[in-house]
Scaffold this motif. Structure first.
Motif, mmCIF file in Angstrom:
data_model
loop_
_atom_site.group_PDB
_atom_site.id
_atom_site.type_symbol
_atom_site.label_atom_id
_atom_site.label_comp_id
_atom_site.label_asym_id
_atom_site.label_seq_id
_atom_site.Cartn_x
_atom_site.Cartn_y
_atom_site.Cartn_z
ATOM 1 N N PRO A 1 0.635 -0.974 -0.098
ATOM 2 C CA PRO A 1 -0.190 -0.038 -0.122
ATOM 3 C C PRO A 1 0.389 1.176 -0.114
ATOM 4 O O PRO A 1 0.296 2.259 0.032
ATOM 5 N N TYR A 2 1.841 0.693 -0.013
ATOM 6 C CA TYR A 2 3.098 2.582 0.124
ATOM 7 C C TYR A 2 2.641 3.007 -1.455
ATOM 8 O O TYR A 2 2.986 4.887 -0.681
ATOM 9 N N GLY A 3 2.087 2.991 -2.281
ATOM 10 C CA GLY A 3 1.701 4.456 -3.446
ATOM 11 C C GLY A 3 0.608 5.220 -2.778
ATOM 12 O O GLY A 3 0.560 6.177 -3.247
ATOM 13 N N LEU A 4 -0.304 4.608 -2.547
ATOM 14 C CA LEU A 4 -1.227 4.778 -1.810
ATOM 15 C C LEU A 4 -0.936 6.026 -0.415
ATOM 16 O O LEU A 4 -1.765 7.545 0.127
ATOM 17 N N ILE A 5 -0.371 5.588 0.553
ATOM 18 C CA ILE A 5 0.670 6.348 0.950
ATOM 19 C C ILE A 5 0.912 7.246 1.041
ATOM 20 O O ILE A 5 1.069 8.150 1.268
ATOM 21 N N PHE A 6 1.993 6.755 -0.074
ATOM 22 C CA PHE A 6 2.684 8.295 -0.575
ATOM 23 C C PHE A 6 1.577 9.525 -0.912
ATOM 24 O O PHE A 6 1.593 10.612 -0.958
ATOM 25 N N SER A 7 0.508 8.922 -1.808
ATOM 26 C CA SER A 7 0.098 9.738 -2.401
ATOM 27 C C SER A 7 -1.071 10.759 -1.403
ATOM 28 O O SER A 7 -1.285 11.615 -1.302
ATOM 29 N N VAL A 8 -1.625 10.103 0.040
ATOM 30 C CA VAL A 8 -1.979 10.271 1.476
ATOM 31 C C VAL A 8 -1.024 11.207 1.317
ATOM 32 O O VAL A 8 -1.687 12.537 1.653
ATOM 33 N N ALA A 9 -0.080 11.143 1.478
ATOM 34 C CA ALA A 9 0.966 12.349 2.570
ATOM 35 C C ALA A 9 1.507 12.905 1.784
ATOM 36 O O ALA A 9 1.321 14.332 1.582
ATOM 37 N N ARG A 10 1.159 13.205 0.665
ATOM 38 C CA ARG A 10 1.463 14.671 -0.778
ATOM 39 C C ARG A 10 -0.019 15.478 -0.725
ATOM 40 O O ARG A 10 0.655 16.437 -0.197
ATOM 41 N N ALA A 11 -0.826 15.052 -0.115
ATOM 42 C CA ALA A 11 -2.351 15.479 -0.026
ATOM 43 C C ALA A 11 -2.134 16.578 1.014
ATOM 44 O O ALA A 11 -2.553 18.069 1.041
ATOM 45 N N VAL A 12 -1.591 15.706 1.974
ATOM 46 C CA VAL A 12 -1.840 16.126 3.654
ATOM 47 C C VAL A 12 -0.557 17.050 3.532
ATOM 48 O O VAL A 12 -1.111 18.449 4.201
ATOM 49 N N GLN A 13 0.578 16.863 3.186
ATOM 50 C CA GLN A 13 1.723 18.101 2.980
ATOM 51 C C GLN A 13 1.039 18.702 2.328
ATOM 52 O O GLN A 13 1.472 20.300 2.727
ATOM 53 N N GLY A 14 0.437 19.383 0.832
ATOM 54 C CA GLY A 14 0.766 20.249 0.304
ATOM 55 C C GLY A 14 -0.611 21.591 1.036
ATOM 56 O O GLY A 14 -0.067 22.344 1.062
ATOM 57 N N TRP A 15 -1.920 20.660 2.024
ATOM 58 C CA TRP A 15 -2.707 21.399 1.952
ATOM 59 C C TRP A 15 -1.942 21.750 3.484
ATOM 60 O O TRP A 15 -2.533 23.163 3.448
ATOM 61 N N ALA A 16 -1.521 21.609 3.965
ATOM 62 C CA ALA A 16 -0.897 21.395 5.604
ATOM 63 C C ALA A 16 -0.324 23.181 5.036
ATOM 64 O O ALA A 16 -0.081 23.883 5.942
#
Length: 389
Positions: A269-284
């Motif tokens: 699931p690391y690709g999914l985790i990567f996408s979620v982390a980048r979305a969180v990083q972006g708006w934060a």
């Protein structure tokens, strides 16, 4: 609307970062119009610190500026005419005069194109066809201007139908408190991890749903946020927590990128985790930067007005300078460090020369994104709206 110098500085900083980011594209293994002889994998790590939010931020502050411009104008019709002139004229000028060097260098260095620039410009560039996958003519980095114009027109048409303030109260209720941070983050996760998993932006305007799903809401957010006192209160309360979340999310994304670099497939699931982390990083990061700008940068300084006016001309010319200079440097086999230093120095010098010369020539001013009338040098009371870009 009250003048907010902090958002001025944030916009200036966002465009300055964009210039350094595009210089970095020369050295990272990702695709770009011209590359150093030996791209370096590690450059992707610092680049990842910015590529999740740099464009989101530009659309947020552009939405904010649009609200300021509309507030001081005489209605939606005048607003649409003014914005069309200020955006479409530089876009056309850029596509015809500034941009063509970039696809020619791209084709010559990476696609085996053998003709010289003049032949390319007179016979191929305006052929309205693709050469080895590169559509011509092209707007290259000026896609942002085209997208901004489209979003502005949609916003104005919506405003004409709904009224200026009909949705402001809904925004204030929906994005009150921590939801200002949480709801956009959820939407960005949905876009990157569910609606368009693995999708890439095309910057072709039509069919570029990955980009539109991210940038149009960011533009609307900036427009509504400009009129929301409660929004600034929420940012002031939560920006430190957002900053900490951005750092943690970035660390997670870097760890995954380090384990599976560039073209190596990332397992589930690391690709999914990567996408979620980048979305969180972006708006934060967006929330954190707005909070920092509001808390520490909301004050004037002698250079702010000039820089506010200069950022649009800088944006128009910077990538052509970067691509052209790197193309000239390639035959000399310089070290990446030497290339980087030369690129930074020549890009900054080229951008300043383009702006300082262009602002003194009346007929050239609208072509590089400046007002045709008014003082050549921006007044001391210039605001975020003064740049209109």
């Amino acid at each position: 609307m009250e003048r907010h110098y902090g958002l001025d500085w944030l916009r200036i900083g966002a465009f300055a970062l964009l210039i350094f980011y595009h210089i970095g594209m020369v050295f990272v293994p990702w695709g770009f119009h011209v590359k150093t002889a030996q791209p370096m994998d590690w450059v992707a790590i610092p680049m990842m610190a910015a590529n999740t939010w740099r464009l989101l931020l530009l659309f947020v502050v552009s939405g904010y500026a649009s609200r300021a411009l509309l507030a001081k104008g005489s209605g939606f019709g005048a607003f649409m005419r003014s914005r069309s002139a200020r955006l479409l004229i530089p876009l056309a000028f850029g596509m015809i005069v500034i941009v063509p060097t970039q696809p020619w260098i791209d084709l010559s260095t990476q696609h085996g194109y053998g003709a010289g620039f003049w032949t390319f410009f007179t016979h191929d560039y305006f052929g309205f066809r693709a050469i080895d996958g590169i559509a011509l003519p092209t707007w290259q980095h000026l896609w942002f201007v085209a997208y901004l114009w489209l979003y502005t027109m949609i916003l104005a048409l919506g405003g004409m139908l709904l009224g200026r303030n009909s949705l402001q109260a809904a925004f204030d209720r929906l994005f009150g408190g921590a939801w200002l941070w949480i709801l956009p983050t959820i939407w960005l996760i949905i876009v990157s991890a569910w609606l368009f998993p693995g999708g890439r932006e095309t910057h072709a305007l039509f069919g570029d749903w990955v980009a539109h799903a991210s940038y149009f809401p960011a533009f609307l957010f900036g427009f509504a946020f400009a009129g929301s006192r409660g929004g600034f209160v929420a940012v002031a309360r939560w920006w430190r927590w957002a900053a900490a979340s951005a750092v943690i999310a970035y660390a997670i994304a870097v760890a995954i990128e380090w384990a599976w670099p560039v073209d190596v497939p990332t397992p589930y699931p690391y690709g999914l985790i990567f996408s979620v982390a980048r979305a969180v990083q972006g708006w934060a990061t967006i929330i954190a930067l707005i909070g920092i700008a509001d808390r520490y940068w909301n004050r004037d300084a002698p250079w702010r007005a000039t820089l506010t006016e200069a950022v649009f001309p800088f944006y128009i010319i910077h990538q052509t300078v970067i691509v052209g200079v790197e193309w000239l440097l390639r035959p000399y086999g310089l070290s990446p460090f030497a290339e980087f230093v030369i690129l930074v120095a020549t890009t900054i010098a080229g951008c300043w020369a383009f702006y300082l010369i262009g602002r003194e020539i009346g007929w050239l001013r609208p072509l590089i994104g400046l007002r045709r009338r008014g003082p050549v040098h921006p007044p001391a009371i210039a605001t975020l709206a003064a740049a209109e870009a």
